[in-house]
Design a protein around this motif. Sequence first.
Motif, PDB file in Angstrom:
ATOM      1  N   GLU A 139       1.775   7.380 -18.563  1.00  0.00           N
ATOM      2  CA  GLU A 139       2.547   6.175 -18.873  1.00  0.00           C
ATOM      3  C   GLU A 139       3.443   5.773 -17.713  1.00  0.00           C
ATOM      4  OE1 GLU A 139       5.658   4.167 -22.006  1.00  0.00           O
ATOM      5  OE2 GLU A 139       4.565   5.965 -22.636  1.00  0.00           O
ATOM      6  N   ALA A 140       4.110   6.734 -17.099  1.00  0.00           N
ATOM      7  CA  ALA A 140       4.990   6.418 -15.968  1.00  0.00           C
ATOM      8  C   ALA A 140       4.185   5.816 -14.813  1.00  0.00           C
ATOM      9  CB  ALA A 140       5.740   7.662 -15.506  1.00  0.00           C
ATOM     10  N   SER A 141       2.993   6.357 -14.566  1.00  0.00           N
ATOM     11  CA  SER A 141       2.152   5.858 -13.481  1.00  0.00           C
ATOM     12  C   SER A 141       1.664   4.446 -13.758  1.00  0.00           C
ATOM     13  CB  SER A 141       0.948   6.782 -13.278  1.00  0.00           C
ATOM     14  OG  SER A 141       1.372   8.057 -12.878  1.00  0.00           O
ATOM     15  N   ILE A 142       1.180   4.213 -14.967  1.00  0.00           N
ATOM     16  CA  ILE A 142       0.683   2.875 -15.316  1.00  0.00           C
ATOM     17  C   ILE A 142       1.829   1.876 -15.336  1.00  0.00           C
ATOM     18  CG2 ILE A 142      -0.304   1.494 -17.205  1.00  0.00           C
ATOM     19  CD1 ILE A 142      -2.358   3.032 -15.466  1.00  0.00           C
ATOM     20  N   ARG A 143       2.956   2.287 -15.856  1.00  0.00           N
ATOM     21  CA  ARG A 143       4.134   1.412 -15.885  1.00  0.00           C
ATOM     22  C   ARG A 143       4.499   0.997 -14.450  1.00  0.00           C
ATOM     23  NH1 ARG A 143       7.521  -0.025 -19.533  1.00  0.00           N
ATOM     24  NH2 ARG A 143       6.593   1.306 -21.112  1.00  0.00           N
ATOM     25  N   ALA A 144       4.531   1.951 -13.544  1.00  0.00           N
ATOM     26  CA  ALA A 144       4.866   1.647 -12.145  1.00  0.00           C
ATOM     27  C   ALA A 144       3.815   0.740 -11.520  1.00  0.00           C
ATOM     28  CB  ALA A 144       4.998   2.952 -11.353  1.00  0.00           C
ATOM     29  N   TYR A 145       2.542   0.997 -11.808  1.00  0.00           N
ATOM     30  CA  TYR A 145       1.453   0.202 -11.239  1.00  0.00           C
ATOM     31  C   TYR A 145       1.530  -1.244 -11.733  1.00  0.00           C
ATOM     32  CZ  TYR A 145      -3.108  -1.269  -9.676  1.00  0.00           C
ATOM     33  OH  TYR A 145      -4.114  -1.957  -9.053  1.00  0.00           O
ATOM     34  N   VAL A 146       1.678  -1.426 -13.042  1.00  0.00           N
ATOM     35  CA  VAL A 146       1.722  -2.771 -13.614  1.00  0.00           C
ATOM     36  C   VAL A 146       2.932  -3.534 -13.074  1.00  0.00           C
ATOM     37  CG1 VAL A 146       2.040  -4.086 -15.754  1.00  0.00           C
ATOM     38  CG2 VAL A 146       0.372  -2.208 -15.668  1.00  0.00           C
TER      39      VAL A 146
ATOM     40  N   PHE B 108      -6.694   3.355  -2.076  1.00  0.00           N
ATOM     41  CA  PHE B 108      -6.841   3.047  -3.494  1.00  0.00           C
ATOM     42  C   PHE B 108      -7.639   4.141  -4.205  1.00  0.00           C
ATOM     43  CE2 PHE B 108      -8.129   0.755  -7.278  1.00  0.00           C
ATOM     44  CZ  PHE B 108      -6.921   0.173  -7.632  1.00  0.00           C
ATOM     45  N   HIS B 109      -8.676   4.653  -3.546  1.00  0.00           N
ATOM     46  CA  HIS B 109      -9.458   5.755  -4.144  1.00  0.00           C
ATOM     47  C   HIS B 109      -8.605   7.009  -4.295  1.00  0.00           C
ATOM     48  CE1 HIS B 109     -13.163   3.632  -4.506  1.00  0.00           C
ATOM     49  NE2 HIS B 109     -13.248   3.396  -3.212  1.00  0.00           N
ATOM     50  N   ARG B 110      -7.723   7.271  -3.345  1.00  0.00           N
ATOM     51  CA  ARG B 110      -6.812   8.416  -3.474  1.00  0.00           C
ATOM     52  C   ARG B 110      -5.879   8.232  -4.664  1.00  0.00           C
ATOM     53  NH1 ARG B 110      -7.382   8.145   1.978  1.00  0.00           N
ATOM     54  NH2 ARG B 110      -5.507   6.941   2.406  1.00  0.00           N
ATOM     55  N   LEU B 111      -5.425   6.996  -4.868  1.00  0.00           N
ATOM     56  CA  LEU B 111      -4.590   6.700  -6.030  1.00  0.00           C
ATOM     57  C   LEU B 111      -5.372   6.985  -7.314  1.00  0.00           C
ATOM     58  CD1 LEU B 111      -2.100   5.478  -7.487  1.00  0.00           C
ATOM     59  CD2 LEU B 111      -3.206   3.242  -7.209  1.00  0.00           C
ATOM     60  N   GLU B 112      -6.600   6.523  -7.393  1.00  0.00           N
ATOM     61  CA  GLU B 112      -7.427   6.767  -8.585  1.00  0.00           C
ATOM     62  C   GLU B 112      -7.568   8.265  -8.852  1.00  0.00           C
ATOM     63  OE1 GLU B 112     -10.580   3.065  -8.798  1.00  0.00           O
ATOM     64  OE2 GLU B 112     -11.110   4.796  -7.581  1.00  0.00           O
TER      65      GLU B 112
ATOM     66  N   GLU C  41       5.026  -7.774  -9.725  1.00  0.00           N
ATOM     67  CA  GLU C  41       6.024  -8.179  -8.732  1.00  0.00           C
ATOM     68  C   GLU C  41       5.387  -8.725  -7.463  1.00  0.00           C
ATOM     69  OE1 GLU C  41       8.555  -5.554  -5.716  1.00  0.00           O
ATOM     70  OE2 GLU C  41       9.188  -5.269  -7.796  1.00  0.00           O
ATOM     71  N   ARG C  42       4.349  -8.060  -6.982  1.00  0.00           N
ATOM     72  CA  ARG C  42       3.791  -8.408  -5.671  1.00  0.00           C
ATOM     73  C   ARG C  42       2.606  -9.368  -5.709  1.00  0.00           C
ATOM     74  NH1 ARG C  42       5.107  -4.126  -1.990  1.00  0.00           N
ATOM     75  NH2 ARG C  42       7.274  -3.660  -2.411  1.00  0.00           N
TER      76      ARG C  42
ATOM     77  N   LEU D  98       0.827  -1.212   0.000  1.00  0.00           N
ATOM     78  CA  LEU D  98       0.000   0.000   0.000  1.00  0.00           C
ATOM     79  C   LEU D  98       0.861   1.261   0.000  1.00  0.00           C
ATOM     80  CD1 LEU D  98      -2.880  -1.107   2.368  1.00  0.00           C
ATOM     81  CD2 LEU D  98      -2.893  -0.972  -0.122  1.00  0.00           C
ATOM     82  N   ASP D  99       1.999   1.218   0.673  1.00  0.00           N
ATOM     83  CA  ASP D  99       2.922   2.358   0.626  1.00  0.00           C
ATOM     84  C   ASP D  99       3.406   2.588  -0.802  1.00  0.00           C
ATOM     85  OD1 ASP D  99       2.667   2.724   3.368  1.00  0.00           O
ATOM     86  OD2 ASP D  99       4.591   1.778   3.849  1.00  0.00           O
ATOM     87  N   SER D 100       3.652   1.509  -1.533  1.00  0.00           N
ATOM     88  CA  SER D 100       4.073   1.629  -2.929  1.00  0.00           C
ATOM     89  C   SER D 100       2.963   2.217  -3.784  1.00  0.00           C
ATOM     90  CB  SER D 100       4.492   0.267  -3.482  1.00  0.00           C
ATOM     91  OG  SER D 100       5.635  -0.201  -2.816  1.00  0.00           O
ATOM     92  N   LEU D 101       1.710   1.835  -3.518  1.00  0.00           N
ATOM     93  CA  LEU D 101       0.578   2.435  -4.233  1.00  0.00           C
ATOM     94  C   LEU D 101       0.484   3.926  -3.925  1.00  0.00           C
ATOM     95  CD1 LEU D 101      -2.247  -0.234  -3.864  1.00  0.00           C
ATOM     96  CD2 LEU D 101      -0.948   0.341  -5.918  1.00  0.00           C
ATOM     97  N   ASP D 102       0.690   4.281  -2.660  1.00  0.00           N
ATOM     98  CA  ASP D 102       0.679   5.699  -2.284  1.00  0.00           C
ATOM     99  C   ASP D 102       1.763   6.460  -3.044  1.00  0.00           C
ATOM    100  OD1 ASP D 102      -1.345   5.169  -0.426  1.00  0.00           O
ATOM    101  OD2 ASP D 102       0.008   5.160   1.299  1.00  0.00           O
ATOM    102  N   ALA D 103       2.928   5.861  -3.178  1.00  0.00           N
ATOM    103  CA  ALA D 103       4.041   6.514  -3.883  1.00  0.00           C
ATOM    104  C   ALA D 103       3.707   6.722  -5.364  1.00  0.00           C
ATOM    105  CB  ALA D 103       5.320   5.696  -3.739  1.00  0.00           C
ATOM    106  N   ILE D 104       3.021   5.762  -5.969  1.00  0.00           N
ATOM    107  CA  ILE D 104       2.609   5.931  -7.368  1.00  0.00           C
ATOM    108  C   ILE D 104       1.666   7.125  -7.478  1.00  0.00           C
ATOM    109  CG2 ILE D 104       1.284   4.903  -9.273  1.00  0.00           C
ATOM    110  CD1 ILE D 104       2.451   2.150  -8.320  1.00  0.00           C
ATOM    111  N   GLY D 105       0.733   7.228  -6.547  1.00  0.00           N
ATOM    112  CA  GLY D 105      -0.176   8.375  -6.539  1.00  0.00           C
ATOM    113  C   GLY D 105       0.549   9.681  -6.304  1.00  0.00           C
ATOM    114  N   ASP D 106       1.545   9.653  -5.427  1.00  0.00           N
ATOM    115  CA  ASP D 106       2.329  10.857  -5.134  1.00  0.00           C
ATOM    116  C   ASP D 106       3.099  11.351  -6.353  1.00  0.00           C
ATOM    117  OD1 ASP D 106       1.438  10.735  -2.514  1.00  0.00           O
ATOM    118  OD2 ASP D 106       3.306   9.863  -1.734  1.00  0.00           O
ATOM    119  N   HIS D 107       3.432  10.436  -7.258  1.00  0.00           N
ATOM    120  CA  HIS D 107       4.202  10.793  -8.451  1.00  0.00           C
ATOM    121  C   HIS D 107       3.347  10.796  -9.718  1.00  0.00           C
ATOM    122  CE1 HIS D 107       7.330   9.424  -5.597  1.00  0.00           C
ATOM    123  NE2 HIS D 107       7.913  10.519  -6.044  1.00  0.00           N
ATOM    124  N   ALA D 108       2.038  10.880  -9.549  1.00  0.00           N
ATOM    125  CA  ALA D 108       1.123  10.840 -10.694  1.00  0.00           C
ATOM    126  C   ALA D 108       1.394  11.976 -11.681  1.00  0.00           C
ATOM    127  CB  ALA D 108      -0.326  10.883 -10.225  1.00  0.00           C
TER     128      ALA D 108
END
Length: 186
Positions: free
Chosen positions: A82-89, A122-126, A94-95, A67-77
């Motif tokens: 493409e960078a966000s989706i690449r990181a998410y996928v 997850f909603h914050r990430l969206e 991996e996990r 979840l911390d990694s998901l938060d980081a993806i949102g923080d760097h949205a």
Amino acid sequence: MSRTIGSSAVDTRARILDAARTLFAERGYAGTSMRDLADALGMTKAALYYHFPGKADILLALIEPLLDSLDAIGDHAGQGREASIRAYVKLLAERAPGMIQLMADPSAKSDLGGRLDSEGRFHRLERALAGRDGDVLPVRCAIGAAHIGILSTIAARARAGEPPELAGDEIERVIRASLAAWEAAR
């Protein structure tokens, strides 16, 4: 024996988490007791409880980094779609193999309860990925494509008795599909 010679509390904690990952995958979360973990580690239950007050705390320690990694993806949205989706996928690929069974376990969900606010996170990430226009539908379509691409592949491989890991070219194909889904829903 609570700690091997030359180990630290951090090392012991990492050993506990590794053993928990293994036992939870083999027996399920509900089917693994603190006694099972202590036995697998060659330590007393008291030593195990010194590091983690309960099994739910071990589960929390396993899930929180995801979840911390998901938060980081949102923080760097702001770095772009493409960078966000690449990181998410890549994170999902991996996990997911080690987390699918765990996250599907009703006992695990019950023990976590609201402790992680995973739905809110997850909603914050969206919303972060949606950006200024706030339209989360394209984001959900992209995330949905990523989930189906990764999780269905892992599930099919598990049924076939194959290793769950996706190859680099497969991950790239899922990224392209996710970006196409995002674009199609705009």
